[in-house]
Design an enzyme around this catalytic site. Sequence first.
Site, PDB file in Angstrom:
ATOM      1  N   CYS A  56       0.838  -1.203   0.000  1.00 28.97           N
ATOM      2  CA  CYS A  56       0.000   0.000   0.000  1.00 28.97           C
ATOM      3  C   CYS A  56       0.875   1.256   0.000  1.00 28.97           C
ATOM      4  O   CYS A  56       0.602   2.227  -0.700  1.00 28.97           O
ATOM      5  CB  CYS A  56      -0.901   0.016   1.223  1.00 28.97           C
ATOM      6  SG  CYS A  56      -1.753  -1.540   1.528  1.00 28.97           S
TER       7      CYS A  56
HETATM    8  C1  BEZ Z   1       0.879  -5.025   2.104  1.00 26.37           C
HETATM    9  O1  BEZ Z   1       0.137  -4.259   1.498  1.00 26.37           O
HETATM   10  O2  BEZ Z   1       2.054  -5.082   1.852  1.00 26.37           O
HETATM   11  C2  BEZ Z   1       0.317  -5.838   3.210  1.00 26.37           C
HETATM   12  C3  BEZ Z   1      -1.044  -5.950   3.329  1.00 26.37           C
HETATM   13  C4  BEZ Z   1      -1.561  -6.697   4.377  1.00 26.37           C
HETATM   14  C5  BEZ Z   1      -0.737  -7.315   5.256  1.00 26.37           C
HETATM   15  C6  BEZ Z   1       0.631  -7.206   5.130  1.00 26.37           C
HETATM   16  C7  BEZ Z   1       1.161  -6.449   4.105  1.00 26.37           C
END
Ligand code: BEZ
Length: 182
Positions: A56
């Site tokens: 994200c």
């Molecule tokens: C990520 O977007 O990298 C992520 C999303 C959920 C849990 C762990 C990492």
Amino acid sequence: MKVGYKLPEITFHTRVRDETIGGPNPFRWLDVTTADYFAGKRAILFSLPGAFTPTCSTYQLPGFENGFADFAEHGIDAIYCMSVNDSFVMNKWAEAQGLKNVTVIPDGSGEFTRRMGMLVRKDNLGFGLRSWRYAAVVKDGEIEAWFEEPGLCDNHGEDPYGVSSPENVLSWLKDAAKGAAA
Ligand code: BEZ
């Protein structure tokens, strides 16, 4: 597929800076509704599993932020990033990312996400209830296009990323504009 659905009407509890308060923490609560964010606009909403998480922070949010001019050229008035996190966390993430174009929406209680049918358990990571990753083009509060990552389920090990990427949403907007012109 949620095209044609109206977004749920929710009141979000946000923290906003107010210089009249003074002192070391000049913030107050401001309630903002779904209608406040979306009425009269063609907007992108994207929602993700957590503020500060790597995909994200590295790809999805910066892509929408840096691509804002392209999205605006294709009829987008506003871009909103939602997560099941409280406003303190979302504001710090927005600050860390230097956001100028994307507005964060804190769905701290998960109520909007639940009513969208996108609330999933992430107890496998100690996160509790979070949002499955999705994006939508929303016109005046109604979903015009829907981009949901495949495999929605509780405690997913990998959190897929691709369908809801800024590149994919922009590509849809470009195709939609071409279709409208034809
Ligand atoms: C990520 O977007 O990298 C992520 C999303 C959920 C849990 C762990 C990492």
